[in-house]
Design an enzyme around this catalytic site. Structure first.
Site, short mmCIF file in Angstrom:
data_model
loop_
_atom_site.label_atom_id
_atom_site.label_comp_id
_atom_site.label_asym_id
_atom_site.label_seq_id
_atom_site.Cartn_x
_atom_site.Cartn_y
_atom_site.Cartn_z
N ASN A 1 -5.43 4.85 -4.74
CA ASN A 1 -5.88 5.67 -3.63
C ASN A 1 -5.95 7.11 -4.13
O ASN A 1 -4.90 7.76 -4.30
CB ASN A 1 -4.92 5.57 -2.44
CG ASN A 1 -4.82 4.17 -1.88
OD1 ASN A 1 -5.60 3.29 -2.23
ND2 ASN A 1 -3.86 3.95 -0.99
N LYS B 1 -12.12 10.10 8.57
CA LYS B 1 -12.79 9.81 7.29
C LYS B 1 -13.82 8.68 7.39
O LYS B 1 -14.40 8.28 6.39
CB LYS B 1 -11.75 9.45 6.23
CG LYS B 1 -10.81 10.59 5.86
CD LYS B 1 -9.91 10.19 4.70
CE LYS B 1 -8.90 11.28 4.39
NZ LYS B 1 -7.87 11.40 5.44
N TRP C 1 -12.67 5.01 2.11
CA TRP C 1 -11.75 5.17 3.23
C TRP C 1 -12.40 6.11 4.23
O TRP C 1 -12.45 7.28 4.02
CB TRP C 1 -10.41 5.73 2.74
CG TRP C 1 -9.36 5.65 3.79
CD1 TRP C 1 -8.90 6.65 4.60
CD2 TRP C 1 -8.63 4.47 4.17
NE1 TRP C 1 -7.95 6.18 5.46
CE2 TRP C 1 -7.76 4.85 5.22
CE3 TRP C 1 -8.64 3.15 3.74
CZ2 TRP C 1 -6.90 3.94 5.82
CZ3 TRP C 1 -7.78 2.25 4.34
CH2 TRP C 1 -6.92 2.65 5.36
N ASN D 1 0.84 -1.19 0.00
CA ASN D 1 0.00 0.00 0.00
C ASN D 1 0.88 1.24 0.00
O ASN D 1 1.71 1.42 0.89
CB ASN D 1 -0.90 0.03 1.24
CG ASN D 1 -1.69 1.33 1.34
OD1 ASN D 1 -2.64 1.54 0.60
ND2 ASN D 1 -1.29 2.22 2.25
N GLU D 2 0.72 2.07 -1.02
CA GLU D 2 1.42 3.35 -1.11
C GLU D 2 2.91 3.20 -0.82
O GLU D 2 3.49 3.95 -0.04
CB GLU D 2 0.77 4.38 -0.18
CG GLU D 2 -0.68 4.68 -0.53
CD GLU D 2 -1.28 5.80 0.31
OE1 GLU D 2 -0.61 6.29 1.23
OE2 GLU D 2 -2.44 6.19 0.02
N TYR E 1 -7.71 15.87 -0.88
CA TYR E 1 -6.30 16.26 -0.95
C TYR E 1 -5.94 16.96 -2.25
O TYR E 1 -4.91 17.62 -2.32
CB TYR E 1 -5.40 15.03 -0.76
CG TYR E 1 -5.49 14.39 0.59
CD1 TYR E 1 -5.36 15.15 1.75
CD2 TYR E 1 -5.70 13.04 0.73
CE1 TYR E 1 -5.45 14.56 3.00
CE2 TYR E 1 -5.79 12.44 1.98
CZ TYR E 1 -5.66 13.21 3.11
OH TYR E 1 -5.75 12.63 4.34
#
Length: 891
Positions: free
Chosen positions: A514, A626, A605, A448-449, A520
């Site tokens: 994502n 969130k 999320w 993930n990321e 953002y």
């Protein structure tokens, strides 16, 4: 790339629709009153002694060490308590990261000469060292997987035994042990402690392997499925810890949900010392498929091993017979039928418990996800408890299961150390073997990321995550060729975070993006267009790669509210984060996903607010807000009901804004979420009108409120079933209390005893913020405006020209405008002019000169006469920008 998978992954409890019995997914064997099971399981939940802080290991592990002053605890247990709905961390919080010690006296059962003893830990965060009777028996690195340790050589059957555990969740650094164990970083908090259960297992020294990376040793899969039959391959791993060959009878049985045998095979096995494995092939006639939320049907596979003159031993695992298919254009299909996967991600935290959850906690969480109408769950960002995956199996969820390779492979640059690579591989093998038999799991995420290190403060050149990602992908395919691999990408095509520039897409069979458009990304109110264009571009760049949205969403504070979500500054890394804006982001982004068939799945999320000590946002400390539901699970936010209206066919009607009771303005937008086609609204019994519920959203704009109680009732019908909701809002009395606007602010608030609404009734200009905090960073010396109410200058509106049209009763009013010069570099010749109802009321003036310098408050007051129920205020700048921080109207 088109990916097919046919497999009967294990599934734990029972078929909800068919009344099947519940069967544990993790091959649990309960303690038997007879000798037939061959295994005894002793629950070691109670009686532990706990000490927070490190100790001299040579002393703390000894049987006669004095631990009577330690705290008495039961497991599951964690010392951490983090995440609160408050602006500052309270004394009750515990974010300590480091070592904690546990000790337990075990009155051990007697054992036979061929019995062996295993300590079974379901999860210890993050690094565990284990001693028995003063001897170090094992170490496990990784916070999320089950591990078993053979302690036979030091165990004393029938006597008192001392188990000591050192758990260490130290914050990773480049030079400590935790810095070599994934995860190294991330936007979540790693709890310390024995936060899942512990058992003592006594088993024969020859039989199904208990040391197979914590797995059950039995792995069932359907290799060919048709309406007439399903061919089932059962892999059984054996271990003989004796010194001579053993003769075993192996009986494999498949039973349906009612416990009736539907297939059986017996074979003889000559098991030499060491490890061995066998494949057993069976067929099930006219198989009943595991068919997601519609029909999550389960079979059971049991493997019994018998040795002449000894008790038999049986290991049972669930079996779900299903096939699935990922297509880069058409999306996902289950058992040959297209299914649009829509669901949520979930972290394993609960307020007041941290990670130390009960089976009831998992069941409650899954029930709320089912209420939402979801059909898929992403396990973020690590292996979840057996009980959680069991719940997913029972609910028919399609699961994205994830390895905690998060953010970076290294805290000092490069590709990661050999130790870290070995640890990541170990954790992946554990996860796959322990979860292989869950039919709900249909993809293994290996990261993930992983290229987001610079966003989390890692110094130096960006690490290079691709090599480890490729390695883990190969390991996953080796462990389970039938399931596709995936990972969640943060940064492709974006410039917000500096990366090593490695192309990650295509490393795995699938990909998740994502993407937080509306949060953002810049220009948040343009999220729908931006998000759609981004998904189309990514699909065009990778036309053969099945694509999903692995994260999207926005923060939502339960006590912060907006009168106009399109007007104020979106403070995505700070305060406020009003609940209404979270709903707006989902209203804008879900249709983008729904309309694109090539997006095979999406995961909001997040389902629940969860802890992260990087966060000081909204109305909370140490929480990512969130979630669709609060951290304590007590409050479903409005966004929850938006998705319930979208996904759950059960008739429903939900009025939004119920937590914003005392309204700042005499008019408001009334909104409801419903799967009715239209809805009727009354206020205090007066009909406001009937409106269509376009895309499940029913809106009545600019509804007038009377001072005091305003009882709103909204009604509709879904397939002939009436639906209704109601709420009482308190309207202001402008004549008595006036009207106050916090210009530039996305949320209203009370300042100096006066209620200010959020920025509203405005056209033109740009909302601004005085102190923009970055993710995980609080400003040490924030700017403050010199004035009697400095908080009113945290946000403002500026521009060459902008105007307000404020609804207000007719008559004489006094208007006060707060302004200031935010920039010391503003031109000395810059001026601002204020007009009311078309007439200049404040001639051109220089803000800084009038206030005595930059960052100094200036109040402008003037009388106005209002006719027609609206006050028009115009602000114009010349040679610079007009600036407004607040507007106050008083009789």
């Amino acid at each position: 790339m088109t990916i097919f998978a046919k497999g009967a992954c294990a599934m734990l409890p029972a078929l909800l629709c068919c009344g099947a019995i519940a069967i544990p997914a993790h091959a649990e064997v309960t303690r038997s009153a007879s000798a037939e099971s061959g295994r005894e399981v002793l629950d070691l939940s109670n009686g532990w002694r706990f000490h927070l802080g490190d100790l001299d290991r040579s002393a703390a592990v000894l049987p006669d060490f004095a631990d009577t002053a330690w705290q008495t605890v039961s497991v599951p247990h964690t010392w951490n308590r983090i995440g609160e709905y408050a602006l500052e961390r309270s004394p009750a919080a515990n974010n300590v990261q480091g070592a904690g010690w546990y000790r337990l006296h075990v009155a051990a059962p007697k054992a036979g000469p061929r019995d062996r003893q295993y300590l079974d830990f379901a999860g210890v965060g993050k690094i565990a060292d284990i001693w028995v009777n003063g001897t170090h028996v094992g170490r496990h690195e990784g916070a999320f997987a089950r591990f078993r340790i053979d302690v036979t050589s030091v165990w004393k059957p029938g006597q008192d035994n001392i188990v000591a555990v050192r758990a260490d969740n130290s914050r990773p650094s480049a030079d400590n042990e935790s810095g070599q164990v994934i995860p190294l970083s991330g936007d979540f908090f790693v709890n310390g402690g024995i936060y899942r259960g512990v058992k003592l297992v006594t088993a024969r020294d020859a039989g199904v392997d208990l040391l197979d990376f914590g797995g059950p040793g039995v792995y069932a899969q359907a290799n060919a499925i048709s309406p007439e039959r399903a061919d089932i391959d059962v892999l059984v791993r054996f271990r003989n810890q004796g010194t001579v060959k053993r003769s075993l009878a192996v009986i494999t049985v498949i039973r349906d949900a009612q416990g009736r045998p539907v297939a059986k095979q017996s074979q003889a096995l000559e098991l030499s010392p060491g490890q061995d494995s066998r494949h057993v092939n069976l067929s099930v006639a006219k198989p009943h498929l595991w068919n997601g939320v519609a029909d999550p049907y389960l079979y059971t596979v049991s493997v019994e091993t018998r040795e002449q003159g000894a008790a038999g031993e049986t290991v049972s695992v669930p079996l779900g017979v299903r096939s699935f298919h990922f297509d880069p254009k058409a999306g996902f299909s289950l058992n040959g039928q297209h299914v649009k996967l829509h669901g949520v991600s979930r972290h394993q935290d609960v307020m007041g418990k941290g990670w130390a959850l009960s089976d009831e906690d998992h069941a409650r969480d899954m029930a709320m996800i089912r209420e939402l109408g979801a059909n898929t769950v992403r396990q973020a960002h690590y292996q979840h408890a057996d009980a959680w995956s069991d719940e997913a199996d029972k609910a028919g969820m399609v699961v994205w299961a994830e390895l905690p390779y998060v953010t970076t492979p290294s805290l000092s640059g490069g590709k990661g150390s050999e130790h870290l690579w070995a640890n990541a591989e170990q954790q992946l093998r554990e996860q796959i073997r322990q979860n292989f038999n869950h039919p709900s799991i249909m993809m293994w995420s290996v990261g993930n990321e992983v290229d987001s290190a610079k966003g989390f403060g890692v110094q130096g050149e960006p690490p290079q995550p691709l090599a480890l990602l490729k390695h883990l992908n190969a390991i996953a395919k080796q462990e389970d060729p039938a399931r596709p691999t995936t990972f969640a990408d943060c940064c492709e095509g974006l410039t917000m975070i500096k990366t090593a520039g490695e192309g990650l897409a295509g490393t795995t069979d699938l990909i998740g993006y994502n993407r937080y458009y509306g949060w953002y990304m810049p220009n948040q109110t343009d999220a729908r267009r931006q998000f759609g264009e981004a998904l189309d571009r990514l699909h065009g760049d990778h036309p053969s790669l099945p694509l999903s949205v692995s994260e999207y969403g926005a923060g939502g504070a339960l006590t912060q509210h907006s009168d106009n979500v399109r007007a104020g500054f979106v403070n995505m890394a700070g305060r406020p984060q009003p609940e209404e804006f979270e709903s707006f982001v989902h209203e804008e982004t879900w249709p983008v996903i729904r309309e694109r068939d090539f997006v095979f799945a999406s995961w909001i999320w997040n389902m629940f607010d969860f802890p992260s000590d990087l966060r000081q946002e909204g109305d909370a400390i140490d929480l990512n807000t969130k979630g669709l539901v609060s951290f304590d699970r007590k409050t479903r936010k409005d966004a929850f009901y938006y998705y319930k209206a979208q996904w759950n066919p059960e008739p429903m009607m939900h009025l939004t804004g119920k937590r914003y009771v005392s309204r700042a303005y005499p008019v408001m937008e009334v909104k409801a979420y419903s799967n009715a086609t239209k809805a009727r609204l009354t206020i205090n019994g007066k009909a406001i009108g009937e409106v269509p519920c376009t895309d499940r959203i029913c809106v009545w704009p600019a509804v007038a409120l009377v001072p005091g109680a305003n009882r709103a009732v909204v009604e509709g019908a879904v397939n002939g079933v009436g639906v209704k909701d109601e709420m009482v809002w308190t309207g202001p009395d402008p004549v008595r209390s006036g009207i106050a606007i916090d210009a530039g602010d996305l949320a209203g608030r009370t300042v100096a005893g006066r209620q200010f609404g959020s920025d509203d009734f405005v056209t033109g200009g740009t909302p601004m913020v005085l102190n923009m905090e970055g993710f995980g960073r609080k400003l040490a010396n924030p700017c403050r405006v010199d004035g009697p109410t400095p908080e009113l200058f945290d946000f403002w509106r500026e521009g060459e020209s902008f105007s307000y049209a404020i609804p207000v009763p007719d008559g004489q009013w006094k208007v006060t405008v707060l302004t200031f010069q935010p920039s010391p570099a503003a031109p000395a010749s810059a001026t601002m002019t204020v007009s009311a109802n078309g007439a200049v009321v404040v001639p051109a003036f220089n803000i800084a000169q009038s206030a005595g310098g930059a960052l100094k408050a200036k109040a402008l007051s003037f009388p106005v006469e209002v006719h027609g129920g609206t006050l028009k205020l115009d602000f114009a700048g010349a040679g610079g920008k007009a600036v407004v921080a607040a507007i106050m109207l008083n009789k």
